[in-house]
Structure formats: C-alpha cells, structure tokens
Design an enzyme around this catalytic site. Structure first.
Site, PDB file in Angstrom:
ATOM      1  N   LYS A  96      -9.154   8.459  -4.902  1.00  0.00           N
ATOM      2  CA  LYS A  96      -7.684   8.445  -5.025  1.00  0.00           C
ATOM      3  C   LYS A  96      -7.176   7.537  -3.917  1.00  0.00           C
ATOM      4  O   LYS A  96      -7.247   7.887  -2.737  1.00  0.00           O
ATOM      5  CB  LYS A  96      -7.118   9.860  -4.891  1.00  0.00           C
ATOM      6  CG  LYS A  96      -5.597   9.891  -4.885  1.00  0.00           C
ATOM      7  CD  LYS A  96      -5.052  11.296  -4.651  1.00  0.00           C
ATOM      8  CE  LYS A  96      -3.589  11.199  -4.245  1.00  0.00           C
ATOM      9  NZ  LYS A  96      -3.007  12.524  -3.947  1.00  0.00           N
ATOM     10  N   GLY A 157       4.999  16.403  -1.430  1.00  0.00           N
ATOM     11  CA  GLY A 157       5.389  17.627  -0.743  1.00  0.00           C
ATOM     12  C   GLY A 157       6.835  18.039  -0.910  1.00  0.00           C
ATOM     13  O   GLY A 157       7.260  19.026  -0.315  1.00  0.00           O
ATOM     14  N   ALA A 184       1.983  13.919  -7.302  1.00  0.00           N
ATOM     15  CA  ALA A 184       2.897  14.216  -6.182  1.00  0.00           C
ATOM     16  C   ALA A 184       4.320  14.524  -6.611  1.00  0.00           C
ATOM     17  O   ALA A 184       4.834  13.982  -7.584  1.00  0.00           O
ATOM     18  CB  ALA A 184       2.936  13.069  -5.176  1.00  0.00           C
ATOM     19  N   GLY A 185       4.930  15.422  -5.848  1.00  0.00           N
ATOM     20  CA  GLY A 185       6.351  15.706  -5.987  1.00  0.00           C
ATOM     21  C   GLY A 185       6.698  16.869  -6.889  1.00  0.00           C
ATOM     22  O   GLY A 185       7.856  17.264  -6.959  1.00  0.00           O
ATOM     23  N   ASN A 206      -0.559  19.846  -5.214  1.00  0.00           N
ATOM     24  CA  ASN A 206      -1.163  20.627  -4.148  1.00  0.00           C
ATOM     25  C   ASN A 206      -0.168  21.610  -3.551  1.00  0.00           C
ATOM     26  O   ASN A 206      -0.295  22.832  -3.684  1.00  0.00           O
ATOM     27  CB  ASN A 206      -1.705  19.682  -3.073  1.00  0.00           C
ATOM     28  CG  ASN A 206      -2.579  20.358  -2.023  1.00  0.00           C
ATOM     29  OD1 ASN A 206      -3.392  19.710  -1.385  1.00  0.00           O
ATOM     30  ND2 ASN A 206      -2.470  21.663  -1.823  1.00  0.00           N
ATOM     31  N   THR A 207       0.878  21.072  -2.904  1.00  0.00           N
ATOM     32  CA  THR A 207       1.784  21.927  -2.133  1.00  0.00           C
ATOM     33  C   THR A 207       2.429  23.020  -2.988  1.00  0.00           C
ATOM     34  O   THR A 207       2.584  24.161  -2.528  1.00  0.00           O
ATOM     35  CB  THR A 207       2.888  21.070  -1.478  1.00  0.00           C
ATOM     36  OG1 THR A 207       2.273  19.962  -0.826  1.00  0.00           O
ATOM     37  CG2 THR A 207       3.667  21.871  -0.454  1.00  0.00           C
TER      38      THR A 207
END
Lengths: 256, 65
Positions: A96, A157, A184-185, A206-207
C-alpha cells in the site's frame, strides 16, 4: 469477491491493525469482520523489545493476507526504501503505497506517488496506491503499472465518509475494469455501503473499527454494510427522479 | 566508531551490518535494514562494511492502517 493482481480475497473489507485497545480485541474484530486483508507497517524496534515478534505472531494467526504500507513517508525515495524493507519482512510483493504531501490532511502527494509507483512496479511490486480521487492522477498511476487504485473517501482518521461523491463516481465510471478500493476517511458502515453501491470493489478502514466502543461489533457492522452495498450495486439500483410516481397502481382504485 | 542506529548515536566495534545486528540482539529476529537510507537485503548484511557516521535503520513488523 474482489480480485487484486490476480488474487481473489475473501472479503471486500480490508482492515487496519493499528490503535486497537488490545491484541485480543484486534483478533476478535478480524474474526467478526471476516476481513480478508490486514494492513500492517514497519517501524523501528530497540534491541530486546521484541514487540515486532509478538505482532508478527498475532498477524500470522489471523489467517489473512497482509498488505504492508509505507505510512508516514513524505517522499518517493523514502516510500521506496520502506516498501523494499516491508517486502522482505512480510514476504509479500503487495504494497500500500503512501506518499504524503500535506501533514495536516495527510493528502497524498500525486507527483511523488507516481514516481514511487513507477519504480516499484519495475521491481515487481504489486502497488496499491493511496490517492486522491483525481482522474488524471488515476490515469498516470495506471500508466505507471498500477492495477489497483485506492482513492480516499476523506482524510485519514476523520470518519467524514465520502466527501466527493461526484469525483468518486466519475473515477469509477472512467475506469470500469480497474479494481478500486475506498481507502481512508470512513466512519460508519452506511458510508461503506454507499461506496459499494457506487460500484467500488472494497473498502480499507482502520480507525472507525479500532476506536469504536465495541470494535468487534463495529467490524461486523461494516462487513454487513459492505455485503448490502455489493448486492445493491449488482442488483441495478433504480434511477432517481424528481417527481413522485405512485408505486400502487392507480387503475382499479375504488371510486369514493 | 560512532554510527547512528534508529536515530540514536552509538559506539560500535562491529565492522559489518550483520555483526551489528548480532551485537544489538537482533541475531534471529525478523528485521529489515537500511543503511544511509538505502535498503540492505538480509543476504547482503554480512558483506556490508560499516563506516563512521553511517545511519542504520532497523525495522520490524508493526501495526498499521
């Protein structure tokens, strides 16, 4: 299920491994999510600490494919060296590719990204570029040899979701045969469902899971949302319209 | 000689990268290395001679997103 560089993965959910309250919670989140890919990183380790060994053992036990990242790299050169180290450590040529251009938004540097991608492809890497939803950048990355694209939904995040649906739809429409992952996001399963409804092949997050009050339940929620979105896209959604249209037939209505 | 390992200056008697890893307790550990920002594959560590002022990076698998 999505196919990346000729390899079919078990699920459209790609899950990060950072920020969980404990290794046990991480493992449970992966189990409940059914994620087929885990993102991982490389970091310095002091002699005798052995955190890397423990983490490797944990990841190996998950039974998922690993996707190392070049998180935190701010130049093509740094990202390329990190990718080479990651390939040796994780024994995979998947990478990645992150080349960050702005420290506040963690927005990818498109120029460094293309430069690093071109070099890594020549070295046999299978590059997953973390990118903005820019069409021209996508074209350059494909020309550089990338066979997968990973446009962001929002800055890493933030949990803001799909900030530019127009741009993402446009990207999807221009390159219909390229596997694409929203990376992301994302903060909520509904946002992941929307990404799949648009025709994206997978999401990477992830977050949203790791920082949830109950990460395992949130992971399962995302998995179910992805399945719903995938089915909806395949089913051919109705076109939206401005005027109301009765769903109940008017003919035969009692004349009262 | 003085070198930098993971950002910290230290004195070492090791002449090669391979010897340095042993000295630091990374002998059997799963690590990857770079010297002066250039990747050094595991097979090349014993042949890489260190020089004063070299910047050595030693990394391991870690959590990431």
């Amino acid at each position: 299920m999505p196919v990346f560089y000729g390899t079919e993965v078990a699920s459209p959910l790609m899950l990060g491994t950072a920020q969980y309250p404990s290794p046990a919670v991480l493992a449970e989140a992966f189990r409940r999510s059914g994620a087929g890919v885990a993102t991982v990183s490389v970091r310095r380790e002091a002699g005798g600490e052995r955190a890397g060994r423990d983490f490797w053992r944990l990841i190996s036990g998950l039974g998922v494919r690993v996707l190392p990242n070049t998180a935190g790299c701010h130049s093509a050169r740094e990202a390329v060296t990190t990718a080479r180290m990651a390939r040796e450590l994780f024994e995979t040529d998947w990478i990645k590719l992150e080349v960050i251009g702005n420290a506040d938004t963690l927005q990818p540097d498109p120029f460094g990204l293309v430069e690093a991608a071109r070099l890594l492809v020549t070295e046999g890497f299978k590059v997953f570029p973390y990118m903005t939803e820019d069409l021209v950048l996508a074209d350059r990355l494909l020309q550089a040899g990338c066979e997968v694209l990973m446009p962001w939904g929002a800055p890493i995040g933030t949990g803001l979701g799909l900030l530019n649906p127009y741009g993402l739809r446009s990207l999807r429409a221009h390159f219909p045969d390229v596997p694409m992952v929203i990376d992301a996001g994302l903060g909520l399963p509904s946002q992941a469902a929307a990404a799949m409804e648009m025709g994206f092949d997978a999401v990477l997050l992830n977050t949203a899971v790791a920082k949830a009050g109950d990460p395992a339940a949130m992971a399962e929620g995302f998995a179910k949302a992805l399945e719903a979105g995938r089915l909806a896209h395949g089913a051919g959604p109705m076109p939206p319209r401005d005027m109301a249209a009765p769903s109940t037939p008017v003919i035969g209505k009692a004349f009262l | 000689m003085k070198i930098t390992v993971n950002g910290e200056t230290r004195e070492t008697a090791s002449e090669t990268l391979g010897a340095l890893l042993l000295e630091l307790g990374h002998g059997e550990a799963r690590v990857a290395t770079a010297v002066n920002e250039a990747f050094v594959p595991a097979a090349a560590r014993d042949g890489l001679r260190l020089a004063a002022g070299d910047r050595v990076e030693i990394v391991t698998p870690r959590q990431g997103g």
